[in-house]
Design a protein around this motif. Sequence first.
Motif, short mmCIF file in Angstrom:
data_model
loop_
_atom_site.label_atom_id
_atom_site.label_comp_id
_atom_site.label_asym_id
_atom_site.label_seq_id
_atom_site.Cartn_x
_atom_site.Cartn_y
_atom_site.Cartn_z
N GLU A 102 8.34 2.47 0.85
CA GLU A 102 8.49 1.10 1.35
C GLU A 102 9.15 1.11 2.72
OE1 GLU A 102 9.18 -1.12 -2.99
OE2 GLU A 102 10.89 -0.73 -1.67
N ARG A 103 10.19 1.91 2.85
CA ARG A 103 10.93 2.00 4.11
C ARG A 103 10.03 2.50 5.24
NH1 ARG A 103 15.00 4.42 2.09
NH2 ARG A 103 14.27 6.56 2.30
N ALA A 104 9.24 3.52 4.95
CA ALA A 104 8.33 4.07 5.97
C ALA A 104 7.32 3.03 6.41
CB ALA A 104 7.62 5.31 5.41
N ALA A 105 6.68 2.37 5.44
CA ALA A 105 5.65 1.37 5.76
C ALA A 105 6.27 0.20 6.53
CB ALA A 105 4.97 0.89 4.48
N TYR A 106 7.41 -0.27 6.08
CA TYR A 106 8.06 -1.43 6.70
C TYR A 106 8.51 -1.10 8.13
CZ TYR A 106 10.90 -5.67 6.91
OH TYR A 106 11.41 -6.89 7.24
N LEU A 107 9.11 0.05 8.32
CA LEU A 107 9.59 0.44 9.64
C LEU A 107 8.43 0.58 10.62
CD1 LEU A 107 12.08 1.29 11.27
CD2 LEU A 107 11.68 3.62 10.51
N LEU A 108 7.36 1.25 10.19
CA LEU A 108 6.22 1.43 11.09
C LEU A 108 5.56 0.10 11.42
CD1 LEU A 108 4.68 4.65 9.54
CD2 LEU A 108 5.88 4.45 11.73
N ALA A 120 -1.41 3.69 6.40
CA ALA A 120 -2.05 4.30 5.24
C ALA A 120 -2.35 5.78 5.49
CB ALA A 120 -3.32 3.54 4.89
N GLU A 121 -2.85 6.10 6.67
CA GLU A 121 -3.15 7.50 7.01
C GLU A 121 -1.88 8.35 7.01
OE1 GLU A 121 -5.06 7.26 10.81
OE2 GLU A 121 -6.80 6.17 10.00
N ILE A 122 -0.82 7.83 7.58
CA ILE A 122 0.43 8.58 7.66
C ILE A 122 1.01 8.81 6.27
CG2 ILE A 122 2.85 8.44 8.43
CD1 ILE A 122 1.75 6.92 10.90
N LEU A 123 0.96 7.80 5.42
CA LEU A 123 1.58 7.89 4.10
C LEU A 123 0.63 8.44 3.03
CD1 LEU A 123 3.61 4.57 4.01
CD2 LEU A 123 4.36 6.85 4.70
N GLY A 124 -0.64 8.60 3.37
CA GLY A 124 -1.60 9.12 2.40
C GLY A 124 -1.93 8.15 1.28
N VAL A 125 -2.01 6.87 1.64
CA VAL A 125 -2.36 5.83 0.66
C VAL A 125 -3.51 4.99 1.22
CG1 VAL A 125 0.01 5.70 -0.25
CG2 VAL A 125 -0.66 4.19 1.61
N SER A 126 -4.00 4.05 0.43
CA SER A 126 -5.07 3.17 0.92
C SER A 126 -4.46 2.09 1.83
CB SER A 126 -5.79 2.51 -0.26
OG SER A 126 -4.95 1.56 -0.88
N GLY A 127 -5.32 1.42 2.57
CA GLY A 127 -4.86 0.33 3.44
C GLY A 127 -4.22 -0.80 2.65
N ASP A 128 -4.80 -1.11 1.49
CA ASP A 128 -4.23 -2.16 0.64
C ASP A 128 -2.86 -1.74 0.10
OD1 ASP A 128 -6.41 -3.77 1.05
OD2 ASP A 128 -7.44 -3.13 -0.78
N SER A 129 -2.72 -0.47 -0.24
CA SER A 129 -1.43 0.02 -0.73
C SER A 129 -0.38 -0.05 0.38
CB SER A 129 -1.56 1.45 -1.23
OG SER A 129 -2.39 1.50 -2.37
N ALA A 130 -0.77 0.26 1.60
CA ALA A 130 0.17 0.16 2.73
C ALA A 130 0.64 -1.28 2.89
CB ALA A 130 -0.49 0.66 4.00
N ARG A 131 -0.28 -2.21 2.79
CA ARG A 131 0.06 -3.63 2.91
C ARG A 131 1.03 -4.04 1.78
NH1 ARG A 131 -4.66 -5.11 3.42
NH2 ARG A 131 -4.68 -5.37 5.65
N GLN A 132 0.77 -3.56 0.57
CA GLN A 132 1.64 -3.89 -0.56
C GLN A 132 3.02 -3.25 -0.40
OE1 GLN A 132 1.13 -6.07 -3.03
NE2 GLN A 132 -0.74 -6.57 -1.94
N LEU A 173 9.18 10.55 14.41
CA LEU A 173 9.37 9.48 13.43
C LEU A 173 8.30 9.55 12.36
CD1 LEU A 173 10.90 6.91 12.54
CD2 LEU A 173 9.30 5.62 13.95
N GLU A 174 7.05 9.68 12.75
CA GLU A 174 5.95 9.79 11.79
C GLU A 174 6.14 10.99 10.88
OE1 GLU A 174 2.11 9.78 13.64
OE2 GLU A 174 2.47 7.85 14.62
N ALA A 175 6.56 12.12 11.43
CA ALA A 175 6.76 13.33 10.64
C ALA A 175 7.86 13.13 9.60
CB ALA A 175 7.09 14.51 11.55
#
Length: 179
Positions: A102-108, A120-132, A173-175
């Motif tokens: 959550e922190r990674a997605a929110y910060l980015l 989604a690409e950075i975290l290895g999840v789907s686009g919808d999962s990134a949004r959630q 930061l991404e790493a």
Amino acid sequence: MALALRVLGDPGEAQDVVQEAWLRWRREDRSGVINAPAFLATTTTRLAINVAQSARKRRETVAGPWLPEPVDRQADPAVTVERHDALDGAVRLMLQKMTAPERAAYLLRKAFDYPYQRIAEILGVSGDSARQLVRRAHEGLGSGRRRVVDEAEHRRLVRIVLAAARTGNLAELEAVLRP
């Protein structure tokens, strides 16, 4: 999307409502639906109104100043200290209230305006999962949950976010944010 956006005024929340309406449409026994566009419009509108009137939305408060603008080296030293303190507090709050994804997605998304697909690409999840993840992180800021903050992790994340904001180089930061 237009209906949900008109009611909510927030594209992210509107997309969540549209997704929920679509899921309801998929689960619905459509043999009893006479007018599909009317069903979808009504469902979307009611879901959007529910979100707009929810207790979460009404009690939502700003947790404080968010990440500062990139540091101006010509600025008054007091302003620099103030911005650093704001960043320090924001990072501490994220560490206390959000899971690592959550922190990674929110910060980015919120601090560096990344598109959901790139998150989604950075975290290895789907686009919808990134949004959630971003949505859950935002909700977590208003929750009562608190985790113990590791001071070394806190200092490290503050240093990396500050360096990314100053230089615009987001590779480190991404790493750090990758799972």
